[in-house]
Design a protein around this motif. Structure first.
Motif, PDB file in Angstrom:
ATOM      1  N   LEU A   9      13.908  14.139  11.756  1.00  0.00           N
ATOM      2  CA  LEU A   9      12.770  15.053  11.774  1.00  0.00           C
ATOM      3  C   LEU A   9      12.476  15.663  10.408  1.00  0.00           C
ATOM      4  N   GLU A  10      13.514  15.981   9.642  1.00  0.00           N
ATOM      5  CA  GLU A  10      13.295  16.551   8.311  1.00  0.00           C
ATOM      6  C   GLU A  10      12.583  15.542   7.409  1.00  0.00           C
ATOM      7  N   LYS A  11      13.015  14.291   7.488  1.00  0.00           N
ATOM      8  CA  LYS A  11      12.396  13.215   6.710  1.00  0.00           C
ATOM      9  C   LYS A  11      10.961  12.982   7.174  1.00  0.00           C
ATOM     10  N   ALA A  12      10.740  13.063   8.488  1.00  0.00           N
ATOM     11  CA  ALA A  12       9.398  12.872   9.046  1.00  0.00           C
ATOM     12  C   ALA A  12       8.437  13.925   8.520  1.00  0.00           C
ATOM     13  N   VAL A  13       8.884  15.177   8.457  1.00  0.00           N
ATOM     14  CA  VAL A  13       8.036  16.262   7.941  1.00  0.00           C
ATOM     15  C   VAL A  13       7.592  15.950   6.520  1.00  0.00           C
ATOM     16  N   CYS A  14       8.517  15.522   5.682  1.00  0.00           N
ATOM     17  CA  CYS A  14       8.186  15.191   4.276  1.00  0.00           C
ATOM     18  C   CYS A  14       7.161  14.069   4.210  1.00  0.00           C
ATOM     19  N   ARG A  15       7.314  13.060   5.056  1.00  0.00           N
ATOM     20  CA  ARG A  15       6.400  11.909   5.008  1.00  0.00           C
ATOM     21  C   ARG A  15       5.017  12.254   5.555  1.00  0.00           C
ATOM     22  N   PHE A  16       4.967  13.068   6.594  1.00  0.00           N
ATOM     23  CA  PHE A  16       3.644  13.492   7.096  1.00  0.00           C
ATOM     24  C   PHE A  16       2.927  14.337   6.050  1.00  0.00           C
ATOM     25  N   GLU A  17       3.681  15.199   5.383  1.00  0.00           N
ATOM     26  CA  GLU A  17       3.071  16.018   4.318  1.00  0.00           C
ATOM     27  C   GLU A  17       2.584  15.134   3.173  1.00  0.00           C
ATOM     28  N   GLU A  18       3.335  14.076   2.859  1.00  0.00           N
ATOM     29  CA  GLU A  18       2.912  13.121   1.826  1.00  0.00           C
ATOM     30  C   GLU A  18       1.641  12.401   2.259  1.00  0.00           C
ATOM     31  N   CYS A  19       1.551  12.069   3.545  1.00  0.00           N
ATOM     32  CA  CYS A  19       0.357  11.407   4.084  1.00  0.00           C
ATOM     33  C   CYS A  19      -0.869  12.309   3.932  1.00  0.00           C
ATOM     34  N   VAL A  20      -0.701  13.595   4.195  1.00  0.00           N
ATOM     35  CA  VAL A  20      -1.810  14.550   4.040  1.00  0.00           C
ATOM     36  C   VAL A  20      -2.271  14.591   2.585  1.00  0.00           C
ATOM     37  N   HIS A  66      -5.686  13.763   8.384  1.00  0.00           N
ATOM     38  CA  HIS A  66      -4.919  15.005   8.251  1.00  0.00           C
ATOM     39  C   HIS A  66      -4.631  15.583   9.641  1.00  0.00           C
ATOM     40  N   HIS A  67      -5.622  15.532  10.516  1.00  0.00           N
ATOM     41  CA  HIS A  67      -5.454  16.125  11.844  1.00  0.00           C
ATOM     42  C   HIS A  67      -4.378  15.401  12.649  1.00  0.00           C
ATOM     43  N   TYR A  74       0.855  -1.200   0.000  1.00  0.00           N
ATOM     44  CA  TYR A  74       0.000   0.000   0.000  1.00  0.00           C
ATOM     45  C   TYR A  74       0.890   1.249   0.000  1.00  0.00           C
ATOM     46  N   PRO A  75       1.617   1.508  -1.086  1.00  0.00           N
ATOM     47  CA  PRO A  75       2.603   2.604  -1.082  1.00  0.00           C
ATOM     48  C   PRO A  75       2.010   3.980  -0.848  1.00  0.00           C
ATOM     49  N   LYS A  76       0.732   4.183  -1.188  1.00  0.00           N
ATOM     50  CA  LYS A  76       0.079   5.475  -0.982  1.00  0.00           C
ATOM     51  C   LYS A  76      -0.944   5.430   0.164  1.00  0.00           C
ATOM     52  N   GLY A  77      -1.000   4.319   0.870  1.00  0.00           N
ATOM     53  CA  GLY A  77      -1.965   4.187   1.965  1.00  0.00           C
ATOM     54  C   GLY A  77      -1.652   5.151   3.095  1.00  0.00           C
ATOM     55  N   SER A  78      -2.619   5.957   3.489  1.00  0.00           N
ATOM     56  CA  SER A  78      -2.362   7.015   4.474  1.00  0.00           C
ATOM     57  C   SER A  78      -1.966   6.448   5.836  1.00  0.00           C
ATOM     58  N   ILE A  79      -2.569   5.327   6.236  1.00  0.00           N
ATOM     59  CA  ILE A  79      -2.238   4.746   7.547  1.00  0.00           C
ATOM     60  C   ILE A  79      -0.795   4.253   7.546  1.00  0.00           C
ATOM     61  N   ILE A  80      -0.375   3.639   6.447  1.00  0.00           N
ATOM     62  CA  ILE A  80       1.000   3.135   6.338  1.00  0.00           C
ATOM     63  C   ILE A  80       1.987   4.301   6.265  1.00  0.00           C
ATOM     64  N   LEU A  81       1.667   5.322   5.479  1.00  0.00           N
ATOM     65  CA  LEU A  81       2.527   6.508   5.393  1.00  0.00           C
ATOM     66  C   LEU A  81       2.660   7.197   6.753  1.00  0.00           C
ATOM     67  N   PHE A  82       1.558   7.225   7.497  1.00  0.00           N
ATOM     68  CA  PHE A  82       1.563   7.869   8.809  1.00  0.00           C
ATOM     69  C   PHE A  82       2.556   7.176   9.744  1.00  0.00           C
ATOM     70  N   TYR A  83       2.480   5.845   9.819  1.00  0.00           N
ATOM     71  CA  TYR A  83       3.393   5.131  10.719  1.00  0.00           C
ATOM     72  C   TYR A  83       4.838   5.206  10.231  1.00  0.00           C
ATOM     73  N   SER A  84       5.031   5.228   8.935  1.00  0.00           N
ATOM     74  CA  SER A  84       6.379   5.388   8.383  1.00  0.00           C
ATOM     75  C   SER A  84       6.972   6.726   8.826  1.00  0.00           C
ATOM     76  N   ALA A  85       6.145   7.774   8.778  1.00  0.00           N
ATOM     77  CA  ALA A  85       6.586   9.100   9.224  1.00  0.00           C
ATOM     78  C   ALA A  85       6.859   9.119  10.723  1.00  0.00           C
ATOM     79  N   ARG A  86       6.007   8.467  11.472  1.00  0.00           N
ATOM     80  CA  ARG A  86       6.153   8.438  12.934  1.00  0.00           C
ATOM     81  C   ARG A  86       7.461   7.758  13.342  1.00  0.00           C
ATOM     82  N   ILE A  87       7.829   6.683  12.637  1.00  0.00           N
ATOM     83  CA  ILE A  87       9.089   5.997  12.935  1.00  0.00           C
ATOM     84  C   ILE A  87      10.269   6.927  12.659  1.00  0.00           C
ATOM     85  N   CYS A  88      10.182   7.690  11.578  1.00  0.00           N
ATOM     86  CA  CYS A  88      11.231   8.689  11.286  1.00  0.00           C
ATOM     87  C   CYS A  88      11.366   9.683  12.436  1.00  0.00           C
TER      88      CYS A  88
END
Length: 569
Positions: free
Chosen positions: A295-306, A316-317, A275-289
């Motif tokens: 932190l810079e990588k995490a910001v990019c991934r959270f923005e991608e999740c949005v 989004h919230h 699920y490369p574009k799945g928001s739940i998966i992207l969210f946890y990927s960002a959280r692990i970062c």
């Protein structure tokens, strides 16, 4: 059949129309709906489940689960009421498939198709009960609802224990059917989650729960969830998500911040490809970062999740909350304010916390930066108390904390809070994250030492001066600990403890400092001294802000110390 397999495996656009709904087909179709959810196709998932949700236990469970997830993320009363009525209907559907005497033990060693349906009906019924209990807690404010929710949880817990007995009795049978393997996955999810959840509770609460039949074993709970995550059943992804939540949130907020990030990444990896574009998966990927300090990588991934979907804005919230903190860790206050403002406008979870957080962030900015926002910081702090809510008859502890702190602004001559955004950062255990980055930790230390100097040179110290000084020393000690300067950190912490009698309002500072000093000694290998300070915080202090949160952390810290050497040279 191939069309169904495509949907089942990869959640493609094509959704099969089932002509009959036996147990096997129901499980496959519910798996298909789960795949759609993980691919951000929330409405399509509901459309797939809707035709059968009043006639199939798995459709009922899946349909209600999506609506409950939505309701608990929005806190919208209409969503909660819709989900509650759906859950009641789902329980009725599941009940029709349960054995009339509702004694799960009677299913032991019986393997006909009908008995398999009864076994699955117990599982689905237990999961629906848990969902109803969750909604009961957030829907009403009175203690009767709280007790009703507790009764539902106890019933669900007992069903899972009975299902575990069924599983144990049939474990050695050769040639188990797919339905039985699916049953096994459900038992591992339920039993594992209950054991893990109960093991987190402080001993005084757990002793009370054990009296009425609850018990929790963390290692057993984790092992059950790990086995469930690897058994390729409908609930495998749910076991994985439970472990991810534990390692990336629970361990940090209610523990010592020692989540297993290697395990989290390994669990997530196959789903990142599926699920490369799945928001739940992207969210946890960002959280692990974030937890790794990237932190810079995490910001990019959270923005991608949005950007990944717009149907469920509540996801989004969650991202806005995380982005607010990742920017705060870097002291990028204008960016942090942007996300705090979005949460104030869009999210209904806790207006009191959002407004307090926004005011706290503005307090860290220059006068020129605040002026550009058009905000009045004093007025924002004054709004907080009126925004407090109650859930299950109780106030949210972080709201109570925010309300108490913001009362300093009620008088006609308010005394500004000192470093309020960094104080809230500590409340959410954020220093554990910042501590992974020496550059950001050093920058925080500079900010803290500036506040320390201002307090020391204040010609007219207020009644809050001793409390503010102790807060600054505690925060300074945390930075020094993470920068590998333990002797200086110890001096800061002991300065707080020696000032205990001068503290007038922020009594939480002493037990929290005792706890942090204990962790410092643990870090140095002095386990007996660490245990003594942490036990002191646990035993000798009560009725202070965030007490329950500290007791969760103390419980986790003492557990981690058990089995360690009594002392070191």
């Amino acid at each position: 059949m191939r069309r169904f397999q495509d949907c089942y495996e990869d959640a493609y656009e094509r959704i099969p129309a089932a002509c009959q709904m036996d147990l096997h087909t129901a499980i496959q179709e519910t798996q298909c709906a789960l795949n759609l959810v993980l691919n951000n196709k929330f409405s399509e998932a509901l459309d797939l489940l809707r035709p059968w949700w009043k006639n199939s236990m798995y459709h009922a469970l899946g349909y209600s689960s999506i609506l409950v997830m939505q309701a608990t993320m929005t806190f919208d009363q209409r969503d909660i009421q819709t989900a509650m009525s759906t859950i009641k209907e789902a329980l009725t559907t599941c009940q029709r498939f349960r054995r009339r005497n509702s004694m799960v033990g009677s299913l032991l060693n019986k393997q006909s198709t009908m008995q398999e349906e009864e076994m699955h009906a117990e599982l689905c019924y237990a999961e629906c009960l848990l969902q109803k209990a969750t909604l009961t807690f957030v829907q009403d404010e009175n203690m009767i609802s709280f007790i009703k929710g507790g009764i539902k949880i106890r019933t669900s817990y007992q069903i899972y224990k009975d299902c575990q007995n069924v599983l144990n009795a049939n474990q050695e049978v050769d040639g188990q059917s797919n339905a039985f393997r699916q049953f096994e996955g459900g038992v591992k999810l339920g039993v594992g989650s209950f054991n893990l959840m109960l093991s987190l509770l402080p001993q005084r609460i757990l002793r009370l729960l054990e009296f009425i039949g609850f018990s929790g074993n963390r290692s057993f709970g984790l092992s059950q969830l790990r086995e469930g995550a690897s058994n390729h059943s409908l609930r495998s992804i749910l076991c994985s998500l439970t472990l991810l939540f534990y390692n990336t949130y629970v361990s940090l907020i209610l523990g010592t911040g020692e989540g297993n990030l290697e395990e989290a990444e390994a669990l997530l990896e196959p789903y990142r490809h599926k699920y490369p574009k799945g928001s739940i998966i992207l969210f946890y990927s960002a959280r692990i970062c974030t937890l790794r300090g990237q932190l810079e990588k995490a910001v990019c991934r959270f923005e991608e999740c949005v950007r990944s979907q717009n149907e469920w804005r509540q996801i989004h919230h969650l991202c806005y909350w995380e982005l607010m903190w990742t920017h705060s860790f870097q002291q990028q206050w204008e960016e942090a304010y942007h996300y705090a403002q979005l949460l104030c406008v869009e999210s209904r979870w806790s207006k009191a916390i959002y407004v307090y957080q926004k005011a706290a962030i503005l307090s860290m900015m220059t006068e020129e930066q605040v002026k550009k926002t058009g905000e009045n910081v004093v007025e924002l702090f004054r709004q907080v108390e009126g925004l407090k809510q109650r859930l299950a008859g109780k106030s949210i502890p972080t709201e109570k904390f925010a309300v108490r702190k913001s009362r300093r602004y009620k008088s006609s001559s308010p005394v500004p809070l000192v470093l309020p955004a960094l104080e809230m950062m500590y409340v959410w255990n954020g220093f554990t994250i910042v501590g992974k980055r020496p550059d950001f930790t050093e920058a925080l230390l500079v900010t803290i030492e500036t506040a320390e100097t201002q307090l020391r040179e204040d010609p007219n110290p207020s009644e809050f001066h001793p409390d503010d000084s102790c807060l600054v020393q505690m925060l300074k000690g945390l930075c020094l600990k993470h920068l590998g300067r333990p002797l200086q950190a110890e001096l800061c912490f002991t300065q707080v403890l020696s000032s205990e009698r001068t503290i007038r309002y922020d009594h939480f500072l002493v037990p929290f400092t005792l706890y942090e000093l204990g962790l410092l000694y643990k870090q140095q290998g002095d386990y007996s001294r660490a245990a003594a300070f942490i036990e002191n915080a646990k035993t000798n202090y009560k009725d202070y802000s965030m007490e329950s949160r500290l007791h969760f952390r103390i419980h986790a810290a003492l557990n981690s110390l058990r089995g360690s050497p009594v002392s070191t040279p």
